[in-house]
Design a protein around this motif. Structure first.
Motif, mmCIF file in Angstrom:
data_model
loop_
_atom_site.group_PDB
_atom_site.id
_atom_site.type_symbol
_atom_site.label_atom_id
_atom_site.label_comp_id
_atom_site.label_asym_id
_atom_site.label_seq_id
_atom_site.Cartn_x
_atom_site.Cartn_y
_atom_site.Cartn_z
ATOM 1 N N GLY A 286 35.846 44.669 37.966
ATOM 2 C CA GLY A 286 37.021 44.268 38.724
ATOM 3 C C GLY A 286 36.768 43.098 39.633
ATOM 4 O O GLY A 286 35.685 42.503 39.659
ATOM 5 N N THR A 287 37.788 42.779 40.392
ATOM 6 C CA THR A 287 37.736 41.769 41.447
ATOM 7 C C THR A 287 38.609 42.260 42.590
ATOM 8 O O THR A 287 39.435 43.167 42.417
ATOM 9 C CB THR A 287 38.275 40.404 40.974
ATOM 10 O OG1 THR A 287 39.685 40.535 40.684
ATOM 11 C CG2 THR A 287 37.556 39.911 39.733
ATOM 12 N N SER A 288 38.452 41.651 43.734
ATOM 13 C CA SER A 288 39.376 41.936 44.823
ATOM 14 C C SER A 288 40.791 41.534 44.415
ATOM 15 O O SER A 288 40.986 40.540 43.700
ATOM 16 C CB SER A 288 38.957 41.168 46.080
ATOM 17 O OG SER A 288 39.990 41.202 47.056
ATOM 18 N N ILE A 289 41.769 42.285 44.863
ATOM 19 C CA ILE A 289 43.153 41.913 44.559
ATOM 20 C C ILE A 289 43.537 40.597 45.220
ATOM 21 O O ILE A 289 44.548 39.986 44.856
ATOM 22 C CB ILE A 289 44.135 43.028 44.969
ATOM 23 C CG1 ILE A 289 44.019 43.326 46.467
ATOM 24 C CG2 ILE A 289 43.915 44.286 44.144
ATOM 25 C CD1 ILE A 289 45.034 44.347 46.965
ATOM 26 N N TYR A 290 42.727 40.135 46.185
ATOM 27 C CA TYR A 290 42.995 38.861 46.840
ATOM 28 C C TYR A 290 42.293 37.689 46.163
ATOM 29 O O TYR A 290 42.519 36.535 46.529
ATOM 30 C CB TYR A 290 42.576 38.928 48.310
ATOM 31 C CG TYR A 290 43.399 39.894 49.121
ATOM 32 C CD1 TYR A 290 44.694 39.564 49.513
ATOM 33 C CD2 TYR A 290 42.906 41.147 49.457
ATOM 34 C CE1 TYR A 290 45.467 40.453 50.244
ATOM 35 C CE2 TYR A 290 43.668 42.045 50.187
ATOM 36 C CZ TYR A 290 44.955 41.690 50.573
ATOM 37 O OH TYR A 290 45.724 42.579 51.290
ATOM 38 N N SER A 291 41.432 37.975 45.188
ATOM 39 C CA SER A 291 40.788 36.894 44.424
ATOM 40 C C SER A 291 40.669 37.313 42.970
ATOM 41 O O SER A 291 39.564 37.481 42.446
ATOM 42 C CB SER A 291 39.405 36.570 45.004
ATOM 43 O OG SER A 291 38.602 37.741 45.084
#
Length: 310
Positions: A286-291
């Motif tokens: 995954g990734t941060s929802i902000y990046s």
């Protein structure tokens, strides 16, 4: 406009178009190009049966990420003998909903887990350029997540919490001593507790031969060195996202810890003193929802097959 000026404008336009294309690819294609990486490690006692280990990390799960949940569920077809989860499973206040949807199929499969910082604190916006200045700093104004509910869920699957402790389990006839630490990126690790925990295990269970593995979220060098000192033969970690944004032919630009770039993801050997161990760093799923962006670094899970050493 002069020919030189027209050429400059054309070059800038082409550069902007290439940048926009790369951004679109990283956001809408690469970020969802889930990949299974496989490798074998000849580390078991002679004559031992193979052990299939599924390494999951950095799910950063939000409830609406149905494609990621479905892809992870499908990994159950691999019939792993052991699951190792190296943290940062939550990516949203309601992330446990998505974690359940992804991992329910592994109920009853032996597992080991440690926490990452995003199992305690919700994501927040960070300036991507700050990663070039070193490991990310901690935003004090973040939402506290329900870590207890996450751990209770993992315990219900039959997985063992290795945060600053150790355990012994038998998998495919091999005795495994496993130890781990809570998130080093947040300074939650207590390496000083590991020697006594291992000594207690081995005093109570003298069976052998044995395999020793170490589990941590963030692969800081001091943690890896300590793991080798305590006898780890295989080490599992995550956190780095494989760099998340890589340059083809060059690799990761940043690691978000002090591990060398060449070992930011995948299987390698870690050496300290006169010891060495296999190190598997997952690039994560995954990734941060902000990046929500990856480039030249697709999200991954790993199937490691532990085999008998020659």
């Amino acid at each position: 406009m002069t020919p030189v000026a027209r050429a400059a404008v054309g070059a800038l336009g082409a550069l902007a178009a290439a940048g926009a294309g790369a951004f679109a690819y990283g956001t809408f294609v690469e970020r969802k190009r889930y990949t299974l990486r496989t490798a074998s490690i000849p580390v078991l006692p002679p004559g031992a049966s193979d052990i299939r280990v599924l390494h999951l990390s950095d799910l950063h799960m939000a409830p609406w990420q149905r494609d990621k949940q479905a892809w992870i569920r499908n990994l159950a077809r691999l019939d792993p003998h052991l699951v190792v989860d190296t943290g940062d499973n939550l990516g949203h206040h309601d992330g446990l909903e998505g974690v359940r949807a992804a991992l329910d199929v592994f109920s009853g499969v032996p597992g080991l887990y440690v926490n990452g910082s995003n199992d305690y604190f919700g994501p927040s916006f960070k300036n991507p350029l700050r990663y070039f200045l070193g490991p990310s700093k901690h935003n004090k104004k973040v939402q506290r997540l329900d870590t207890e509910a996450l751990e209770s869920y993992f315990d219900g699957l039959g997985w063992t919490n290795l945060n600053n402790t150790a355990t012994t389990l038998e998998v495919q006839g091999t005795i495994i001593d496993a130890f781990g630490v809570d998130d080093p990126h947040r300074g939650f690790d207590r390496l000083d507790r590991i020697p006594a925990a291992l000594d207690e295990l081995r005093e109570e269970d003298e069976r052998g031969p044995r395999l020793t593995i170490g589990v941590a979220h963030a692969p800081y060098q001091y943690v890896l060195n300590s793991f080798l000192t305590h006898g780890a033969e295989v080490v599992f970690a995550g956190h780095t996202h494989g760099g998340q944004v890589c340059v083809p032919g060059y690799g990761a630009i940043v690691t978000n810890c002090d591990i060398p770039r060449k070992q930011v993801k995948g299987l390698s050997l870690w050496r300290h003193g006169f010891r060495s161990a296999f190190l598997n760093v997952s690039a994560g799923l995954g990734t941060s929802i902000y990046s929500p962006f990856r480039f030249a670094c697709p999200p991954e899970a790993t199937l490691l097959t532990l085999t008998a050493a020659r």
